[in-house]
Design an enzyme around this catalytic site. Structure first.
Site, short mmCIF file in Angstrom:
data_model
loop_
_atom_site.label_atom_id
_atom_site.label_comp_id
_atom_site.label_asym_id
_atom_site.label_seq_id
_atom_site.Cartn_x
_atom_site.Cartn_y
_atom_site.Cartn_z
CG ASN A 3 42.00 95.13 21.99
OD1 ASN A 3 41.42 96.21 22.06
ND2 ASN A 3 43.09 94.94 21.25
CB SER A 61 43.50 83.94 15.66
OG SER A 61 43.70 84.93 14.67
CD GLU A 90 47.66 90.62 21.38
OE1 GLU A 90 46.57 90.05 21.41
OE2 GLU A 90 47.80 91.79 21.02
CD GLU A 133 45.03 96.01 15.73
OE1 GLU A 133 44.30 96.66 16.49
OE2 GLU A 133 44.84 94.80 15.44
N GLY A 150 44.03 88.72 14.39
CA GLY A 150 42.93 88.95 13.45
C GLY A 150 43.01 88.16 12.16
CG HIS A 159 47.28 96.06 20.08
ND1 HIS A 159 47.21 95.99 18.71
CD2 HIS A 159 46.61 94.98 20.54
CE1 HIS A 159 46.52 94.92 18.37
NE2 HIS A 159 46.15 94.28 19.46
CE LYS A 200 42.12 94.04 17.95
NZ LYS A 200 42.93 93.35 16.99
#
Ligand code: PGA
Length: 259
Positions: free
Chosen positions: A9, A209, A164, A94, A170, A92, A11
């Site tokens: 991914n 991560s 996730e 985000e 991240g 996701h 992003k």
């Protein structure tokens, strides 16, 4: 046995030359034992498709829940199919957080993707606060129910669920592998409660991560079908190393790691 998969991914990172070079280099290393799915920015999908020739699959990072019409800036499922996109990342964290996408919107996206034959990579996971209150199972159940509530088993097709935990994305703080194993079992249980069909047609991957050092701890787990990788997928050598480790672990065809 379901094929293991690793997903990159990217992003909102990279550039045209990054996407092209990455694709060209990776193409030479692909083994059939472990599937690779790349999720670049929409605007690089078409050029990458011409290089990857279905040896490496492509997915979008998002999808519109509308079919077509006056939705400025949106990309529809039919447009994605048009350019050879096989997967779409849906829900996701985000997008849930920064674009206010709730479980209902995520479910609508899932449904329209299926309608056009796009397989979903459905992201689920708890926040730090929810984890501290030991609510992770409740949260992921709700996230899955939102989808199962509005679809029929025959609409499910092939799906990837990416567990996730939001606090692991991240941050460099990956989840405890034993915890991941437990949650993945729970995800399978939820699917099974609705229909054994769902369990049979779902791969469950972990994201948060993952890098070339910690991935080894997860490869041992029986309940993991692969990984969704963010930051580490932006460094070609790092991603390739992870891929080779997966091939080594998951295939009988042992690959020399330092080739
Ligand atoms: P990360 O991102 O690997 O950088 O934690 C994962 C993701 O957001 O999918």
């Amino acid at each position: 046995m379901k094929k293991k998969v690793i997903i990159a991914n990217w992003k909102m990172n990279g550039s045209y030359s990054f996407a092209i070079n990455f694709s060209k280099k990776l193409f030479n290393y692909v083994k059939k034992d472990v599937e690779i799915i790349l999720l670049p920015s929409f605007i690089y999908l078409y050029s990458m498709k011409n290089i990857l020739q279905k040896k490496i699959l492509l997915g979008s990072q998002d999808i519109s829940f509308n079919k077509s019409g006056a939705f400025t800036g949106e990309i529809s499922a039919s447009m994605l199919v048009d350019i050879g996109c096989k997967y779409s990342l849906i829900g996701h964290s985000e997008r849930r957080k920064l674009h206010m996408e709730n479980n209902f919107i995520v479910a609508k996206k899932f449904k329209i993707a299926k309608l056009y034959g796009i397989s979903s990579i459905l992201c689920i996971g708890e926040s730090l606060q929810e984890k501290e209150r030991a609510r992770e199972i409740e949260v992921i159940r709700k996230q899955i129910y939102a989808i199962l509530d509005i679809i029929q088993p025959e609409e499910w097709g092939e799906t990837i669920i990416a567990y996730e935990p939001i606090w692991a994305i991240g941050t460099g703080k990956f989840a405890n592998p034993k915890h991941v194993q437990k949650v993945h079992i729970e995800i399978r249980n939820v699917l099974n409660e609705w229909s054994e069909f769902y369990t049979r047609n779902t791969r469950i991957v972990y994201g948060g991560s993952i890098n070339s050092t910690n991935v080894i701890n997860f490869l041992k787990l029986s309940e993991i079908d692969g990984f969704l990788i963010g930051n580490a997928s932006l460094i070609f050598e790092e991603f390739l190393f992870i891929y080779k480790l997966c091939v080594k672990k998951y295939s009988n065809n042992l690959l020399k790691l330092n080739t």
